[in-house]
Write an enzyme that holds these catalytic residues in place. Structure first.
Site, PDB file in Angstrom:
ATOM      1  N   ASP A 201       0.896  -1.251  -0.496  1.00  0.00           N
ATOM      2  CA  ASP A 201      -0.176  -0.197   0.038  1.00  0.00           C
ATOM      3  C   ASP A 201       0.730   0.667   0.279  1.00  0.00           C
ATOM      4  OD1 ASP A 201      -2.021   1.655   0.164  1.00  0.00           O
ATOM      5  OD2 ASP A 201      -2.761   0.912   1.626  1.00  0.00           O
ATOM      6  N   ASN A 206       1.605   6.957   3.752  1.00  0.00           N
ATOM      7  CA  ASN A 206       2.289   5.427   3.696  1.00  0.00           C
ATOM      8  C   ASN A 206       4.079   5.584   3.998  1.00  0.00           C
ATOM      9  OD1 ASN A 206      -0.050   5.223   4.822  1.00  0.00           O
ATOM     10  ND2 ASN A 206      -0.170   3.558   3.461  1.00  0.00           N
ATOM     11  N   ASP A 220       2.002   1.635   8.207  1.00  0.00           N
ATOM     12  CA  ASP A 220       0.346   0.380   6.659  1.00  0.00           C
ATOM     13  C   ASP A 220       1.199  -0.475   6.775  1.00  0.00           C
ATOM     14  OD1 ASP A 220      -1.285   1.944   8.521  1.00  0.00           O
ATOM     15  OD2 ASP A 220      -1.629   3.687   6.863  1.00  0.00           O
TER      16      ASP A 220
END
Length: 275
Positions: A201, A206, A220
């Protein structure tokens, strides 16, 4: 943002500040202790699809042996939900106003951070999978669920029993056709360019950056696993358009040290959309 009981209990008197709500309803809170120590707590309601904080805890513990990621302090669950507590790491998200105002520097740093991740994490030792095959199985589940909900069979929406009928049936039918067409296109993935341990992701929020614009850490990592590096690159560069505006994807590729591969970019963005 209401603080769940489990998070209030975990805080043990620390100041609790809401910092994030994702699209699936997952919540993140900052916990500030009187002495200055900082923790972050994620919480998701029981039964929420797509979010597995236990899987993220496992991946963080594994990846943290080689790259800067949050250190897991606690993971647990009860009848109401699941939580994950991590120690704070240096840096601020690349969507901080400081970096939104300097997107070329931020996008290049994201690219360099992603290259560090891909080069550092050992493929041979990775127990996690984020391959096309696995993601296509997930996509098929989504497509099947979409088709089921549009067949006119009774389902529950907002606590009310409903049945598909009337003008919406035509739209649902067109969506089923489009999903089938997209799924057919995904059935022929490009050959793997380079197998790496992907972030899973790698969107702009992030990545954390230091104040001087250098890469700080990744967060994350709930989908981390083995895949072609373009599975990360295509989405990371795409995310710069949403967060910074058009024209900064090239900075990310330059920071990573690679030329755009349009075929793989198109494929992995389509896969992201469906899976």
């Amino acid at each position: 943002m209401t603080v769940p009981e489990a998070i209030a209990a975990l805080a043990r008197g620390d100041a609790v500040t809401p910092v994030w709500r994702n699209l699936l309803g997952g919540l993140t809170f900052r916990l500030d202790a009187p002495g200055g120590a900082v923790r972050y707590a994620k919480w998701v309601a029981a039964g929420t699809p797509e979010i597995d904080l236990g899987a993220e805890a496992e991946r963080l513990a594994w990846a943290g042996r080689w790259v800067p990621v949050p250190r897991v302090l606690q993971h647990g669950k009860d009848a109401g939900g699941e939580w994950l507590v991590t120690a704070a790491v240096p840096g601020v998200p690349a969507v901080d106003p400081r970096w939104v105002a300097d997107p070329a520097v931020a996008a290049a740093a994201i690219g360099r951070g992603l290259r560090l991740l891909h080069d550092a994490l050992p493929v041979a030792q990775c127990p996690f999978d984020w391959s096309v095959a696995r993601r296509l199985r997930h996509a098929d589940e989504h497509i099947a669920a979409s088709a089921h909900s549009a067949t006119g069979e009774r389902s529950t929406v907002g606590g009310r029993s409903t049945v598909g009928e009337g003008p919406t049936d035509g739209a649902a039918g067109r969506r089923r056709v489009r999903l089938a067409e997209v799924r057919a296109r995904l059935g022929e993935p490009p050959p793997v360019d380079r197998l790496v341990v992907c972030h899973g992701d790698a969107c702009v929020p992030n990545t954390l950056l230091h104040g001087d614009g250098t890469f700080a850490a990744h967060v994350d990592l709930g989908s981390l696993g083995l895949a072609d590096r373009w599975a990360d690159l295509a989405v990371a560069a795409w995310s710069t358009e949403y967060n910074y505006g058009p024209g900064h994807d090239g900075h990310l590729y330059e920071g990573y040290g690679i030329e755009p591969d349009e075929e793989r970019i198109a494929y992995y963005r389509l896969l992201w959309d469906v899976a």
